[in-house]
Design a protein around this motif. Structure first.
Motif, PDB file in Angstrom:
ATOM      1  N   ARG A   1       0.852  -1.177   0.000  1.00 39.73           N
ATOM      2  CA  ARG A   1       0.000   0.000   0.000  1.00 39.73           C
ATOM      3  C   ARG A   1       0.895   1.235   0.000  1.00 39.73           C
ATOM      4  O   ARG A   1       2.080   1.155   0.326  1.00 39.73           O
ATOM      5  CB  ARG A   1      -0.939   0.006   1.214  1.00 39.73           C
ATOM      6  N   ASP A   2       0.345   2.380  -0.362  1.00 40.32           N
ATOM      7  CA  ASP A   2       1.178   3.573  -0.533  1.00 40.32           C
ATOM      8  C   ASP A   2       0.906   4.677   0.485  1.00 40.32           C
ATOM      9  O   ASP A   2       1.215   5.847   0.238  1.00 40.32           O
ATOM     10  CB  ASP A   2       1.043   4.124  -1.958  1.00 40.32           C
ATOM     11  N   SER A   3       0.349   4.318   1.637  1.00 45.59           N
ATOM     12  CA  SER A   3       0.175   5.300   2.713  1.00 45.59           C
ATOM     13  C   SER A   3       0.388   4.612   4.051  1.00 45.59           C
ATOM     14  O   SER A   3       0.102   3.412   4.197  1.00 45.59           O
ATOM     15  CB  SER A   3      -1.225   5.925   2.664  1.00 45.59           C
ATOM     16  N   SER A   4       0.882   5.347   5.009  1.00 48.72           N
ATOM     17  CA  SER A   4       1.237   4.756   6.294  1.00 48.72           C
ATOM     18  C   SER A   4       0.031   4.165   7.002  1.00 48.72           C
ATOM     19  O   SER A   4       0.119   3.072   7.580  1.00 48.72           O
ATOM     20  CB  SER A   4       1.905   5.809   7.188  1.00 48.72           C
ATOM     21  N   HIS A   5      -1.111   4.842   6.960  1.00 53.05           N
ATOM     22  CA  HIS A   5      -2.268   4.323   7.688  1.00 53.05           C
ATOM     23  C   HIS A   5      -2.777   3.012   7.087  1.00 53.05           C
ATOM     24  O   HIS A   5      -3.223   2.118   7.813  1.00 53.05           O
ATOM     25  CB  HIS A   5      -3.391   5.362   7.764  1.00 53.05           C
ATOM     26  N   GLU A   6      -2.688   2.879   5.754  1.00 54.23           N
ATOM     27  CA  GLU A   6      -3.102   1.622   5.129  1.00 54.23           C
ATOM     28  C   GLU A   6      -2.123   0.500   5.442  1.00 54.23           C
ATOM     29  O   GLU A   6      -2.513  -0.646   5.687  1.00 54.23           O
ATOM     30  CB  GLU A   6      -3.231   1.803   3.616  1.00 54.23           C
ATOM     31  N   ILE A   7      -0.817   0.815   5.416  1.00 51.48           N
ATOM     32  CA  ILE A   7       0.208  -0.187   5.718  1.00 51.48           C
ATOM     33  C   ILE A   7       0.049  -0.688   7.150  1.00 51.48           C
ATOM     34  O   ILE A   7       0.090  -1.898   7.414  1.00 51.48           O
ATOM     35  CB  ILE A   7       1.616   0.394   5.493  1.00 51.48           C
ATOM     36  N   ILE A   8      -0.161   0.221   8.082  1.00 50.39           N
ATOM     37  CA  ILE A   8      -0.355  -0.154   9.485  1.00 50.39           C
ATOM     38  C   ILE A   8      -1.580  -1.048   9.629  1.00 50.39           C
ATOM     39  O   ILE A   8      -1.550  -2.076  10.316  1.00 50.39           O
ATOM     40  CB  ILE A   8      -0.487   1.102  10.357  1.00 50.39           C
ATOM     41  N   ALA A   9      -2.671  -0.650   8.965  1.00 47.65           N
ATOM     42  CA  ALA A   9      -3.932  -1.389   9.094  1.00 47.65           C
ATOM     43  C   ALA A   9      -3.800  -2.838   8.631  1.00 47.65           C
ATOM     44  O   ALA A   9      -4.362  -3.748   9.249  1.00 47.65           O
ATOM     45  CB  ALA A   9      -5.033  -0.681   8.307  1.00 47.65           C
ATOM     46  N   ILE A  10      -3.034  -3.077   7.536  1.00 48.23           N
ATOM     47  CA  ILE A  10      -2.957  -4.431   6.994  1.00 48.23           C
ATOM     48  C   ILE A  10      -1.810  -5.252   7.583  1.00 48.23           C
ATOM     49  O   ILE A  10      -1.715  -6.450   7.335  1.00 48.23           O
ATOM     50  CB  ILE A  10      -2.850  -4.424   5.447  1.00 48.23           C
ATOM     51  N   ALA A  11      -0.935  -4.599   8.369  1.00 47.60           N
ATOM     52  CA  ALA A  11       0.210  -5.330   8.938  1.00 47.60           C
ATOM     53  C   ALA A  11       0.127  -5.483  10.452  1.00 47.60           C
ATOM     54  O   ALA A  11       0.917  -6.226  11.041  1.00 47.60           O
ATOM     55  CB  ALA A  11       1.514  -4.614   8.577  1.00 47.60           C
ATOM     56  N   GLU A  12      -0.829  -4.827  11.083  1.00 44.61           N
ATOM     57  CA  GLU A  12      -0.846  -4.801  12.548  1.00 44.61           C
ATOM     58  C   GLU A  12      -1.110  -6.170  13.153  1.00 44.61           C
ATOM     59  O   GLU A  12      -0.495  -6.539  14.167  1.00 44.61           O
ATOM     60  CB  GLU A  12      -1.872  -3.790  13.052  1.00 44.61           C
ATOM     61  N   ASN A  13      -2.001  -6.948  12.568  1.00 41.85           N
ATOM     62  CA  ASN A  13      -2.250  -8.294  13.105  1.00 41.85           C
ATOM     63  C   ASN A  13      -0.983  -9.135  13.072  1.00 41.85           C
ATOM     64  O   ASN A  13      -0.626  -9.795  14.055  1.00 41.85           O
ATOM     65  CB  ASN A  13      -3.353  -8.984  12.309  1.00 41.85           C
ATOM     66  N   GLU A  14      -0.313  -9.115  11.909  1.00 45.94           N
ATOM     67  CA  GLU A  14       0.908  -9.916  11.746  1.00 45.94           C
ATOM     68  C   GLU A  14       2.007  -9.441  12.692  1.00 45.94           C
ATOM     69  O   GLU A  14       2.773 -10.258  13.233  1.00 45.94           O
ATOM     70  CB  GLU A  14       1.385  -9.854  10.298  1.00 45.94           C
ATOM     71  N   ALA A  15       2.078  -8.136  12.919  1.00 42.33           N
ATOM     72  CA  ALA A  15       3.069  -7.605  13.865  1.00 42.33           C
ATOM     73  C   ALA A  15       2.805  -8.148  15.267  1.00 42.33           C
ATOM     74  O   ALA A  15       3.739  -8.505  16.007  1.00 42.33           O
ATOM     75  CB  ALA A  15       3.027  -6.082  13.866  1.00 42.33           C
ATOM     76  N   GLY A  16       1.528  -8.229  15.623  1.00 46.22           N
ATOM     77  CA  GLY A  16       1.169  -8.775  16.922  1.00 46.22           C
ATOM     78  C   GLY A  16       1.494 -10.249  17.053  1.00 46.22           C
ATOM     79  O   GLY A  16       2.016 -10.696  18.087  1.00 46.22           O
ATOM     80  N   TYR A  17       1.203 -11.018  15.988  1.00 44.02           N
ATOM     81  CA  TYR A  17       1.536 -12.446  16.008  1.00 44.02           C
ATOM     82  C   TYR A  17       3.046 -12.634  16.199  1.00 44.02           C
ATOM     83  O   TYR A  17       3.484 -13.446  17.016  1.00 44.02           O
ATOM     84  CB  TYR A  17       1.120 -13.127  14.702  1.00 44.02           C
ATOM     85  N   ALA A  18       3.814 -11.888  15.408  1.00 36.02           N
ATOM     86  CA  ALA A  18       5.270 -12.024  15.466  1.00 36.02           C
ATOM     87  C   ALA A  18       5.800 -11.653  16.854  1.00 36.02           C
ATOM     88  O   ALA A  18       6.676 -12.327  17.400  1.00 36.02           O
ATOM     89  CB  ALA A  18       5.920 -11.148  14.393  1.00 36.02           C
ATOM     90  N   LYS A  19       5.256 -10.596  17.414  1.00 35.96           N
ATOM     91  CA  LYS A  19       5.686 -10.176  18.753  1.00 35.96           C
ATOM     92  C   LYS A  19       5.401 -11.255  19.785  1.00 35.96           C
ATOM     93  O   LYS A  19       6.241 -11.562  20.638  1.00 35.96           O
ATOM     94  CB  LYS A  19       4.980  -8.874  19.122  1.00 35.96           C
TER      95      LYS A  19
END
Length: 327
Positions: free
Chosen positions: A246-264
């Protein structure tokens, strides 16, 4: 008297011819000058400018958490023709990882030379490969050939010439059966991930998988239990790259936040990657139109967000090197 007149006429003729010849010569000289001047104006001679002189160092703040800032090099023959240019670009722009496609027809000495130079710059080089058909047990010859190549290569070179890991781009949804027998495709994909992890462990190397951002919406219930595919892959691999195109920070955060949580939760690293090559999938998929300055600004905002939430496991990558170097 007649003789004098004749001599006079001859002299006049000679003078006339000489004058005409001089005028013609002058005309040719002027025409030649005009032609030369016209050529110089339309096609001025230029001194070639190197790419290093035209490229400006990018913002490197997004890699300051030491979790990596990487990119893919899909055409390994470029390490033969453009080795110095590639390494200079990676060094100047703060890259710490390169995922380098393996081509068994390329002479080993080029890989050895390139990896050694990259290592001296603090750039970790991963052996890259992948094919969607590798999920099927009877179509894994290419995978095992790749594993054998990496194994033999790393055994035959010095420490600073070794690949530091295996990076796999295996996209099960590229198989036609994804739309007709998805559960079976998922099961075979999970079987392949397990096999890749096993083979990488045998080589004492970490293994990385690329996954799309929507794998957290794909569910399985089979021999591996039940859950969503993103969480399962993240739990199995050394670390994971999410293609958060995606080409905006808010969209990137929205689609990656779940995976970031899993990884953490699993104590794993997650690399968030963005696209830079042209795409026909939509206007918000790539930074090709917005340019590098916007891309780095948006990624800095993504990093700031995850930093504020206490994440220390987030890295960033840009797909792909040949594309981003043209921006």
């Amino acid at each position: 008297m007649k003789k004098l007149i004749s001599v006079f006429i001859i002299i006049l003729l000679i003078l006339s011819i000489s004058s005409a010849m001089a005028f013609a010569a002058k005309k040719r000289q002027i025409a030649g000058l005009k032609k030369t001047q016209s050529y110089e104006i339309s096609e001025p001679e230029q001194t070639p400018v190197s790419q290093e002189e035209t490229k400006q160092p990018s913002q490197t703040a997004i890699s300051s958490n030491n979790t990596g800032f990487g990119t893919w090099l899909w055409n390994p023959w470029l390490i033969v023709s453009s080795k110095d240019e590639i390494l200079n670009y990676l060094r100047i722009n703060g890259y710490s990882e390169l995922y380098l496609q393996i081509d068994s027809t390329l002479d080993l000495r080029y890989y050895r030379d390139f990896v050694s130079s990259a290592t001296s710059y603090g750039i970790n080089v991963y052996a890259l490969s992948g094919d969607s058909i590798w999920i099927w047990q009877d179509k894994r010859e290419g995978f095992y050939n790749f594993i054998r190549w990496v194994e033999n290569y790393n055994l035959s070179v010095s420490e600073n010439e070794k690949f530091c890991g295996i990076h796999l781009d295996v996209e099960p949804y590229q198989n036609a059966e994804w739309n007709t027998a998805r559960d079976n495709v998922i099961l075979n994909y999970q079987n392949f991930v397990d096999e890749a992890v096993l083979q990488a462990a045998r080589l004492n190397l970490p293994v990385v998988f690329d996954i799309p951002f929507w794998f957290d919406e794909i569910y399985y219930s089979n021999n591996y239990g039940s859950g969503n595919l993103a969480q399962w892959v993240i739990s199995k691999t050394s670390w994971t790259n999410i293609m958060a195109y995606r080409d905006s920070s808010h969209e990137i955060i929205a689609i990656a936040e779940n995976e970031a949580g899993y990884a953490k939760n699993f104590g794993k690293r997650l690399v968030i990657s963005v696209e830079t090559q042209p795409s026909s999938e939509g206007e918000n998929v790539t930074f090709f139109e917005e340019g590098l300055a916007t891309m780095y600004s948006e990624l800095s905002s993504v990093k700031a967000y995850f930093d504020s939430k206490g994440y220390t496991n987030i890295g960033f990558a840009v797909h792909h090197l040949a594309s981003v170097m043209k921006m």
